[in-house]
Design an enzyme around this catalytic site. Structure first.
Site, PDB file in Angstrom:
ATOM      1  N   SER A   1       0.817  -1.206   0.000  1.00 13.44           N
ATOM      2  CA  SER A   1       0.000   0.000   0.000  1.00 13.44           C
ATOM      3  C   SER A   1       0.856   1.263   0.000  1.00 13.44           C
ATOM      4  CB  SER A   1      -0.953  -0.066   1.191  1.00 13.44           C
ATOM      5  OG  SER A   1      -2.033   0.773   0.942  1.00 13.44           O
TER       6      SER A   1
ATOM      7  N   HIS B   1      -7.552  -5.899   1.021  1.00  9.75           N
ATOM      8  CA  HIS B   1      -6.303  -5.131   1.065  1.00  9.75           C
ATOM      9  C   HIS B   1      -5.426  -5.689   2.187  1.00  9.75           C
ATOM     10  CE1 HIS B   1      -4.066  -1.400   0.367  1.00  9.75           C
ATOM     11  NE2 HIS B   1      -3.968  -1.248   1.664  1.00  9.75           N
TER      12      HIS B   1
HETATM   13  C1  GTR Z   1      -5.305   4.218   2.004  1.00  7.54           C
HETATM   14  C2  GTR Z   1      -4.917   5.064   0.858  1.00  7.54           C
HETATM   15  C3  GTR Z   1      -4.126   4.287  -0.137  1.00  7.54           C
HETATM   16  C4  GTR Z   1      -3.146   3.317   0.497  1.00  7.54           C
HETATM   17  C5  GTR Z   1      -3.558   2.853   1.877  1.00  7.54           C
HETATM   18  C6  GTR Z   1      -2.552   2.246   2.828  1.00  7.54           C
HETATM   19  O1  GTR Z   1      -6.216   4.772   2.861  1.00  7.54           O
HETATM   20  O2  GTR Z   1      -6.080   5.559   0.378  1.00  7.54           O
HETATM   21  O3  GTR Z   1      -3.545   5.075  -1.100  1.00  7.54           O
HETATM   22  O4  GTR Z   1      -1.865   3.737   0.436  1.00  7.54           O
HETATM   23  O5  GTR Z   1      -4.180   3.802   2.618  1.00  7.54           O
HETATM   24  O6  GTR Z   1      -1.389   2.581   2.873  1.00  7.54           O
HETATM   25  O7  GTR Z   1      -2.995   1.410   3.606  1.00  7.54           O
END
Ligand code: GTR
Length: 449
Positions: free
Chosen positions: A284, A427
């Site tokens: 991420s 995620h």
């Molecule tokens: C989210 C963001 C993403 C991603 C993520 C993370 O909220 O919108 O771009 O980088 O965080 O790092 O978990």
């Protein structure tokens, strides 16, 4: 399924509490649509993607075509565009900085005798303990002949979280009371945090496949909070009289990426490490960080990037999922101040995820998405892999094995220099991701066991 709640959970994980409240407010307005819901106002409908022009890695900004011979010039042009518009410039003083490494500890019988554990402090100033520094944790498999290939990445919550090992030193991590908007403070983490992120790191699996694994806590470089840059290392590199970042000065992602390169400086000096085979990884925001580290520092031999999303490997011009406006509103400090120019102008941004992936050429890169993380736009990540593959082909390396988006859990051919999968699930980084990464590294670095 991707859900606003999943988003909250991981934002909270990284301790970005102020943006958490903001994101939460947006999520409360979420209207579920189809299988995955997004915060209200963000596009999650494929047919609603507005027409846009994809940037071409093989065309210079002035419209001239790129050849294998002129690729280094185009590469430099893309790098500069990223510096000016997205991540900012790494200060020259930081690049030339002498770093002193001290091996604080070595245990040749760690993790039940399967690993050699080293803990190293990298000091960035003559002030030693009182100055800026980062703590590197390195595991190498026992019984490996010769130098060991290593996977290096930053952790969200501290070195002790990557595996349950009582020997890992507990260094302070940043925290802030849930409702406070004040500055974060450092606290020594509790014993119970050991191994909290075991499943995301798969340390024992990586070691069993003959690779080393190394990590640094990203907060050693800068806390991941709005308005907290004074607590990180950026001010240390200010020019005389400077009190705030200039429009194209580096943001937190630039700082974290720099920290990865400094860890690689150390790995180059460790006689047990094969520094020509260090893969950089991240998830991420730390996937964006791994990408930016490898883009600037070609000593990284391979890239394994998980759900790096927008401002990572996904296409910002393809307005689906997260937008520049969201990134800028929630995490402005990740970027240079110039990035704000592209709010509501996503389709005009002069650099994009496909150009980021192309900066890795001809080094092997694995682009990983999760089907339950539509916010990161898996299709945009795949399209970047396809687009950048043309650069690989131009440089004589095989790009991705298909130009059709593969089904879920159907990785593309790992023997190609660009590989991709869209995994089932949310995620996260999972055992499945690591299995594909290790197969990919075996194909490019040679089997290690
Ligand atoms: C989210 C963001 C993403 C991603 C993520 C993370 O909220 O919108 O771009 O980088 O965080 O790092 O978990």
């Amino acid at each position: 399924m991707y859900s606003g709640l999943g988003r909250v959970a991981r934002t909270g994980l990284a301790n970005t509490k102020s943006s958490l409240c903001l994101t939460l407010a947006v999520i409360l307005a979420t209207v579920a649509s189809g299988a995955q819901s997004f915060p209200a106002g963000y596009n999650n409908v494929e047919t609603a993607v507005k027409p846009y022009t994809e940037l071409d890695p093989l065309v210079f900004a002035d419209g001239k075509a790129v050849t294998a011979k002129t690729w280094p010039k185009r590469r430099a042009e893309i790098l500069t565009l990223f510096e000016e518009n997205v991540f900012g410039r790494t200060p020259a003083s930081a690049l030339g900085l002498p770093v002193r490494a001290h091996v604080d500890e070595q245990d040749d019988h760690a993790l039940g005798g399967t690993a050699i554990r080293k803990q190293i402090t990298l000091y960035f100033s003559a002030k030693g303990e009182d100055g800026p520094k980062e703590h590197l944790l390195l595991y190498l498999p026992v019984g490996h002949k010769g130098k060991t290939a290593v996977v290096l990445g930053m952790s969200f919550a501290g070195n002790q979280t990557v595996v349950n090992d009582p020997g890992i030193r507990l260094y302070p991590t940043w925290t802030r009371a849930p409702k406070s908007q004040g500055p974060p403070h450092l606290e020594v983490p509790s014993e119970s945090t050991r191994g909290e992120q075991t499943q995301k790191w798969q340390v024992e699996k990586v070691l069993a496949r003959g690779y080393g694994i190394a990590t640094i806590y990203y907060g050693d470089l800068e806390p991941d909070y709005k308005d907290a840059l004074q607590l990180g290392i950026r001010p240390y590199f200010y020019a005389a009289g400077q009190t705030a970042p200039r429009a194209d000065d580096w943001g937190a992602i630039g700082v974290w990426a720099w920290g990865l390169s400094r860890a690689l400086d150390y790995l180059e000096t460790d006689p047990m490490v094969d520094a020509k085979r260090v893969a950089v990884t991240g998830h991420s925001r730390l996937g964006k960080t791994a990408d930016w580290a490898a883009a600037q520092d070609t000593r990284f031999a391979a890239v394994l990037s998980t759900e790096s999303g927008k401002a990572g490997q996904s296409l910002s011009r393809r307005v689906y999922g997260e937008t520049v406006a969201h990134l800028q509103q929630s995490f402005p400090y990740w970027f240079c101040a110039n990035y704000a120019k592209w709010v509501d102008h996503d389709t005009e941004i002069p650099v994009d995820g496909n150009l980021m992936v192309s900066l890795m050429a001809p080094r092997p890169i694995y682009v990983a998405s999760a089907d339950g993380d539509q916010w990161s736009d898996p299709k945009g990540e795949f399209m970047s892999a396809v687009s950048a593959s043309r650069v690989y082909e131009l440089l004589g390396k095989p790009g991705i094995s298909t130009t059709t988006m593969p089904g879920v859990d159907a990785p593309t051919d790992p023997a190609r220099f660009v590989a991709y999968h869209d995994r089932t699930g949310k995620h996260d980084v999972t055992d499945y991701d690591w299995e594909q990464y290790l197969n990919f590294l075996d194909a490019h670095f040679g089997k290690q066991t």
